[in-house]
Design a protein around this motif. Structure first.
Motif, short mmCIF file in Angstrom:
data_model
loop_
_atom_site.label_atom_id
_atom_site.label_comp_id
_atom_site.label_asym_id
_atom_site.label_seq_id
_atom_site.Cartn_x
_atom_site.Cartn_y
_atom_site.Cartn_z
N PRO A 246 31.47 58.59 -38.38
CA PRO A 246 31.41 59.44 -37.19
C PRO A 246 31.33 60.91 -37.63
CG PRO A 246 33.46 58.15 -37.28
CD PRO A 246 32.73 57.91 -38.56
N PRO A 247 30.35 61.66 -37.12
CA PRO A 247 30.26 63.07 -37.52
C PRO A 247 31.43 63.88 -36.97
CG PRO A 247 28.62 62.56 -35.85
CD PRO A 247 29.29 61.27 -36.20
N ASN B 67 39.58 60.16 -43.78
CA ASN B 67 38.20 60.53 -43.45
C ASN B 67 37.25 59.44 -43.96
OD1 ASN B 67 36.82 61.44 -46.18
ND2 ASN B 67 38.96 62.13 -46.19
N PHE B 68 36.08 59.35 -43.35
CA PHE B 68 35.17 58.28 -43.68
C PHE B 68 34.40 58.53 -44.97
CE2 PHE B 68 35.86 55.38 -40.34
CZ PHE B 68 35.23 54.23 -40.77
N ARG C 77 36.27 57.00 -47.63
CA ARG C 77 36.25 55.54 -47.49
C ARG C 77 34.94 54.97 -48.02
NH1 ARG C 77 39.26 56.57 -42.55
NH2 ARG C 77 41.34 55.76 -42.94
N CYS D 192 28.30 47.64 -44.16
CA CYS D 192 27.64 46.60 -43.34
C CYS D 192 28.09 46.76 -41.89
CB CYS D 192 28.04 45.21 -43.78
SG CYS D 192 27.52 44.68 -45.40
N ILE D 193 29.35 47.09 -41.73
CA ILE D 193 29.94 47.11 -40.39
C ILE D 193 29.71 48.46 -39.72
CG2 ILE D 193 32.10 46.89 -39.10
CD1 ILE D 193 32.96 44.95 -41.39
N TYR D 194 30.02 49.52 -40.44
CA TYR D 194 29.74 50.86 -39.92
C TYR D 194 28.78 51.55 -40.87
CZ TYR D 194 33.53 50.25 -36.61
OH TYR D 194 34.32 49.79 -35.59
N VAL E 153 33.02 64.32 -33.07
CA VAL E 153 32.73 63.21 -32.18
C VAL E 153 33.99 62.44 -31.83
CG1 VAL E 153 31.59 60.97 -32.03
CG2 VAL E 153 30.33 62.96 -32.84
N GLN F 33 27.23 54.32 -40.59
CA GLN F 33 27.41 55.76 -40.71
C GLN F 33 28.81 56.16 -40.28
OE1 GLN F 33 24.38 57.52 -38.30
NE2 GLN F 33 22.74 56.82 -39.65
#
Lengths: 385, 90
Positions: free
Chosen positions: A213-214, A148-149, A152, A207-209, A217, A211
């Motif tokens: 992804p909720p 999960n983000f 991360r 920097c790259i992402y 999605v 946010q």
């Protein structure tokens, strides 16, 4: 002293080095590189599809100390891709981190594995990374095997704050992405890390992402599926980057993000290096660690593809669970099994069946719902709030 | 016409297509045409204020459009536009 790798004579090596002869032949590796690996500590966050490959390969390569953290236990559907586990582990209900430690003991007894059965969150990531930890010092690298983000970004915050290289990897379905980060710890040109002094610092994950992804999605494991080769490519690529970092071959790191889709036969090297200049990143430029500070932290997590919710007690609320007591309490309500790591109970609540798994630190996974409220309610009713 | 590569995550919103060839001189034009043609796709790609969602990056020939002229980045028939979302699984 420079060592010419291809002249290493296996017969002259001491036994603890001889087993690594083949990788020591590589340019830039050598005995020196191997010794660096053997004195390194790697934090592997998550021990599922990515994490099992990462732990396996790091251990075989001879990384001296691997700290592996995972909150979960092993299920039969994991075995299709989670290479360190087998059917016996499922039968024995062994937590993933612990099972990994047992396998590594057989694969490479020279490697020390610290297995931690826990959720990784903003309250514990720094300690896991060896910051203010009596058990070991600051880790040399964080390798990402999570699903999960949120976790991360927590790991990314920790890496940027403390100047620890971080290797991102993600995979679902037939697609994957991986990218090694040498974080900026100070404004450009002023950082004290080896990589900043060498002009090799990279953009961070935010920097790259900017946010995550909720939920809902992106496809999850249950909607898109996943094949072993996709996660295996990502995780082995992560290990290659980790080996470069740990052996001091920072200039050999890929400056691009790997992105592929095995079903479409596309492999890309995404050019991401300008992100640091352009993105005005709140984390590595702004030095605001929003995820580490718990601004976005949650104490319940809906688990990917599992019809289950994990409940994590807030910091300071962790307690050693008395499984005997709980088992006695729950036995009248359904099947209860327990070992020293966890207790599992099948419970019918208001006509709905739930499987409740409680870990020794009070963390629980409630299966049978995706609703945090329902899970909290089941937890509160049968374990206590 | 330039080709837009659709990620697996968004293919259900474009009739399962992995690549769509669409006419337009800039990335923004291409994506707006796709949005008109596939409203459900547009809903996933764009925020309510008309900007792209920040968990989706758009690349032209593997270069992030944020480092070029963003949605105004010019494209020719030979350019490959790829939409690549953050990959969360593992």
């Amino acid at each position: 002293m420079a060592i010419t790798p291809h002249t290493i004579d296996q017969s002259t090596l001491p036994p603890e080095l001889a087993r690594y002869h083949r990788q020591m032949l590589l340019p830039g590796f050598g005995i020196e590189g191997q010794k660096k690996l053997m004195s390194s500590t790697a934090l592997v966050v998550g021990c599922g599809a990515l994490g099992t490959v990462i732990v396996n390969m790091l251990a075989r390569a001879g990384v001296g100390h691997i700290v592996v953290v995972d909150r979960d236990f092993i299920e039969m559907t994991n075995l299709q891709r989670q290479i360190l586990f087998d059917e016996q582990d499922v039968k024995d209900a062994i937590p993933k981190a612990e099972a990994a430690k047992r396998k590594i003991a057989q694969i490479n007894s020279q490697v020390k594995v610290t297995a931690i059965v826990d959720d990784v969150n903003h309250t514990n990531i720094e300690k896991l990374a060896g910051i203010g930890n009596d058990a070991y010092g600051k880790v040399d690298i964080i390798v990402d095997g999570v699903d999960n983000f949120e976790t991360r970004y927590i790991a990314n915050d920790c890496a940027v704050k403390h100047g620890i290289p971080y290797v991102y990897g993600g995979s679902v379905g037939t697609v994957g992405a991986a990218y090694a980060i040498l974080p900026h710890t100070a404004p450009l040109g002023t950082g004290e890390t080896v990589w900043e002094k060498a002009g090799l610092a990279t953009p961070c994950l935010r920097c790259i992402y900017e946010q995550a992804p909720p939920p809902g999605v992106n496809p999850t494991c249950d909607t898109a599926g996943v094949i072993g080769p996709a996660v295996s490519i990502v995780s082995n690529y992560q290990v290659a980057e980790a080996l470069k970092i740990l052996t001091g071959n920072l200039d050999r790191l890929s400056r691009t993000m790997l992105s592929f889709d095995l079903w479409e036969n596309t492999f890309r090297q995404l050019k991401v290096q300008k992100a640091y200049d352009v993105a005005e990143c709140v984390c590595c430029k702004g030095r605001q660690f929003e995820f580490l500070d718990g601004m976005f932290g949650s104490s319940t997590t809906t688990l990917c593809g599992r019809n289950a919710v994990q409940i994590t007690p807030k910091a300071g609320e962790k307690a050693q669970m008395n499984f005997d007591e709980i088992a006695t309490r729950l036995r009248g309500m359904g099947t209860v099994t327990a070992n020293k790591f966890m207790l599992r109970a099948d419970i019918v609540d208001q006509g709905n069946p739930y499987e409740l798994t409680v870990f020794s630190d009070g963390r629980a996974i409630v299966r049978g719902t995706k609703e945090a409220n329902v899970a909290r309610s089941v937890y509160a009713k049968y374990i206590g709030g | 016409m330039p080709t837009v590569t659709i990620p697996a995550a968004l293919r259900p919103q474009v009739d399962g297509l992995s690549e769509i060839t669409v006419a337009g001189a800039s990335v923004g034009e291409l994506l707006l045409k796709l949005k008109d043609q596939y409203p459900a796709f547009g809903a996933k790609l764009y925020k309510a204020d008309g900007a792209l969602n920040r968990f989706v990056n758009v690349y032209v020939n593997n270069e992030d459009i944020r480092f070029m002229d963003d949605l105004d980045t010019q494209v020719t028939d030979r350019d490959e536009v790829a939409i690549i979302p953050a990959i969360a699984g593992g």
